[in-house]
Every structure is written in C-alpha cells, then in structure tokens.
Design a protein around this motif. Structure first.
Motif, PDB file in Angstrom:
ATOM      1  N   TRP A 105       0.906  -1.212  -0.040  1.00  0.00           N
ATOM      2  CA  TRP A 105      -0.176  -0.255   0.072  1.00  0.00           C
ATOM      3  C   TRP A 105       0.778   1.326   0.069  1.00  0.00           C
ATOM      4  O   TRP A 105       0.577   2.224  -0.543  1.00  0.00           O
ATOM      5  CB  TRP A 105      -0.839  -0.171   1.090  1.00  0.00           C
TER       6      TRP A 105
ATOM      7  N   PHE B  99       2.061   1.735  -3.482  1.00  0.00           N
ATOM      8  CA  PHE B  99       1.176   2.560  -4.350  1.00  0.00           C
ATOM      9  C   PHE B  99       1.236   3.939  -3.920  1.00  0.00           C
ATOM     10  O   PHE B  99       1.008   4.910  -4.931  1.00  0.00           O
ATOM     11  CB  PHE B  99      -0.121   1.614  -3.921  1.00  0.00           C
TER      12      PHE B  99
ATOM     13  N   ARG C 187      -9.549   4.925  -1.570  1.00  0.00           N
ATOM     14  CA  ARG C 187      -8.884   4.389  -2.681  1.00  0.00           C
ATOM     15  C   ARG C 187      -9.228   3.006  -2.407  1.00  0.00           C
ATOM     16  O   ARG C 187      -8.641   2.233  -1.335  1.00  0.00           O
ATOM     17  CB  ARG C 187      -7.310   4.736  -2.809  1.00  0.00           C
TER      18      ARG C 187
ATOM     19  N   GLU D 120      -7.349   0.719  -3.730  1.00  0.00           N
ATOM     20  CA  GLU D 120      -6.023  -0.034  -3.603  1.00  0.00           C
ATOM     21  C   GLU D 120      -5.540  -0.043  -2.240  1.00  0.00           C
ATOM     22  O   GLU D 120      -4.427  -0.913  -1.798  1.00  0.00           O
ATOM     23  CB  GLU D 120      -4.982   0.681  -4.444  1.00  0.00           C
TER      24      GLU D 120
END
Length: 329
Positions: free
Chosen positions: A95, A98, A127, A129
């Motif tokens: 994470w 990202f 988000r 993700e």
C-alpha cells in the motif's frame, strides 16, 4: 597530535618533533576538515534512534511481564529477556508502494510541483487499492513522503529512502545493541510482507525501511562455574549464564564479556570438562599436571544442552556437571 595540543601542549610538541624533526607544533596549522560524509551521519543517527526505540520497547516488555496481578499471589519481578530479534523491512509494504507511485505521477503531471495537503487528501480518499485498516496511517505517510519530495525535488528520493544499507549498519553494530540492552543474543532478520513467515510476526505493518522492530523473548538458563587451573595466572573463577543450545564458541564469548579486561583481550581460551564431574570438588588439583582428569571441548561449534531439572550441562548425551575449566593462552 594537533587536536590534543591545546590541552597538553608540551608533550604534543615533543611528539610532533619526533614526527617532523626540527619543527615545532607552535607553527603548525590547525587541521582542515574534509568533505562531510552524510551517509555516515545518517547511519549514526539511525543507530542511536533505533537503540533508543529498542530501550523503550524493552521497558514496555518488562512492564507487560509484571502486569498480570492476581489477589493472594505474590508479585514476581519481571524476567529480563535473554534474546532479541530485530526485523528489518526489505521494502515498503504494497500500500505504501502504491502511495509513492501515485505521488510520482501527481508530481510529474503537475509540472514538477508538489501538490498541497488538501489535494493529496482528496486524491487518496477511499482508494480501493488501500486496505481500510491502513487508513489511520495513510495521511501521515503521504505527508512524510510529500515533505521528502518537496525537500529534494527529486522523485528518485522516494525510492532512495535511506542513504545507507540498513541491514549492514545494524549487523555491524549487533554487539552494541546486545550490550546496551543487556541481553545474551541479538538476531537480525530481513523480512518481506510476502514471505510466509511474515504472517506470524506481530505488528508486521510497523516494520518499514528505516524503522526496524524488535521482539524480546526469555529462554531458561542455568549458571555454570568456570574455573582456572593455571598456576600464577591471576585469572579468577567466574559464574556465567548458559542457555540451551549454546555452542562452545558462545560460551567462550560470554566468558570474555563477563570476565575482566585481561581475559577479554586474551588470544586463546580453551574449555575443558571433568572426566568424572561428580567428584571434581573432592580432589585437590595437581599444579604439576593441570590437565589431569580433564577432557577438552575442541569443537567450537559443538552444541551443548542444558538439563534444567538438575541444572547441569549435557555434551553429546553425557552429563558433564555445572563446572568447567578454562585455560588462557
């Protein structure tokens, strides 16, 4: 010599003239500093900060050990840990990778201008993700990365979080951590969130590049006596702890640490056990034959076991008692 001259000028002038005949230190110029090694400064600060964090975690560990109190049960003092494992992250968690990649894109798409905090908060809000369990830590990491990018104006700085090899620096200072924490053994491990073993590590998300995590544990031990049989040697008898699974080499190292300075810097230490351990205290040693009734532990990597019930040492399934003999050469 130049640096000591203001403190002890006479002896420094004498030494300086030995190095540079027919000159005096009074005419010498003050040494000029070289180029600042920022990598060395960063690594030193990392060692000091890590040691401070480890000491705080050690205090918390001991407090936790003594926290379980029951009525009518006497409070036992907390057991000081014997071992510690330092976990170092190979890379950022997925994470955070990202987040770094998104920051790079925003920076490049914004004419190499760092976005403000409001824009970043809106961009990273909800988000998919990023797992929800990381949301509390999200913005603090985003702001930290943004400040790093704003300071350097180089997106590569987000990849080069550390200017030094963290594993190498901590490994080279393993003995310092062992001494400052007053424990018997420190292990240092590189860890990745994708490794199978990582799932069993508590607080895995706290392990980041530049932010190692330490876990303490206590392993039962016994005390053994180490006797010196050399005449006129000046070496004393020492009592040191021994943990199950210690090697002969670890015993030698522990003896050097617990003993005085002369033994600490001696070249060779040989360890022996009594052929008949039960009767060694009933017989006076012979100064003419100091190795009489002794068997040497020649294999430095030999693993020794501990019999906790009888508080004795076991070598190759043979009980060798709780007293060993050491010779210094």
């Amino acid at each position: 010599v130049l640096l000591l001259a203001p403190i002890c000028p006479h002896i420094c002038d004498y030494i300086y003239q030995l190095i540079h005949p027919q000159t005096t230190i009074m005419n010498a110029k003050w040494p000029q500093g070289g180029k600042i090694d920022q990598k060395l400064i960063d690594s030193q600060n990392h060692i000091l900060n890590s040691a401070h964090d480890f000491r705080l975690r050690l205090t918390a560990y001991k407090t936790q050990q003594s926290g379980n109190k029951s009525k009518g049960v006497p409070v036992q003092p907390p057991l000081h840990p014997t071992h510690a494992t330092i976990f170092i992250a190979r890379s950022y968690p997925s994470w955070q990778i990202f987040v770094l990649n998104q920051l790079k894109e925003l920076y490049l798409n914004n004419n190499r201008q760092v976005p403000d905090g409001k824009t970043l908060a809106q961009h990273f809000k909800d988000r998919p993700e990023i797992d929800k369990k990381y949301m509390k830590k999200l913005m603090s990491f985003v702001i930290y990365s943004r400040d790093l990018l704003e300071k350097t104006r180089d997106i590569q700085a987000l990849d080069r979080h550390l200017s030094f090899d963290e594993y190498e620096v901590l490994s080279n200072n393993e003995d310092y951590f062992r001494r400052t924490l007053n424990i018997e053994q420190v292990d240092i491990r590189l860890i990745d969130e994708n490794e199978i073993e990582a799932a069993s590590i508590p607080n895995l998300e706290e392990i980041l590049p530049g932010k190692p995590l330490i876990h303490f544990r206590y392993e039962p031990m016994i005390s053994i006596r180490l006797i010196n049989r050399q005449s006129y040697s000046g070496h004393f008898e020492w009592t040191i702890p021994m943990i199950n699974g210690d090697t002969v080499e670890k015993l030698e190292q522990r003896l050097r640490r617990h003993a005085d300075r002369t033994l600490r810097f001696s070249k060779t230490i040989r360890l022996f056990y009594f052929r008949i351990s039960q009767f060694h205290s009933r017989k006076l040693p012979s100064m003419d034959i100091p190795l009489e009734d002794l068997v040497e532990l020649t294999n430095k990597q030999q693993v020794l076991q501990v019999d906790l019930k009888h508080e004795t040492v076991v070598s190759e399934q043979q009980d060798i008692g709780n007293a060993l003999v050491y010779f210094v050469e």
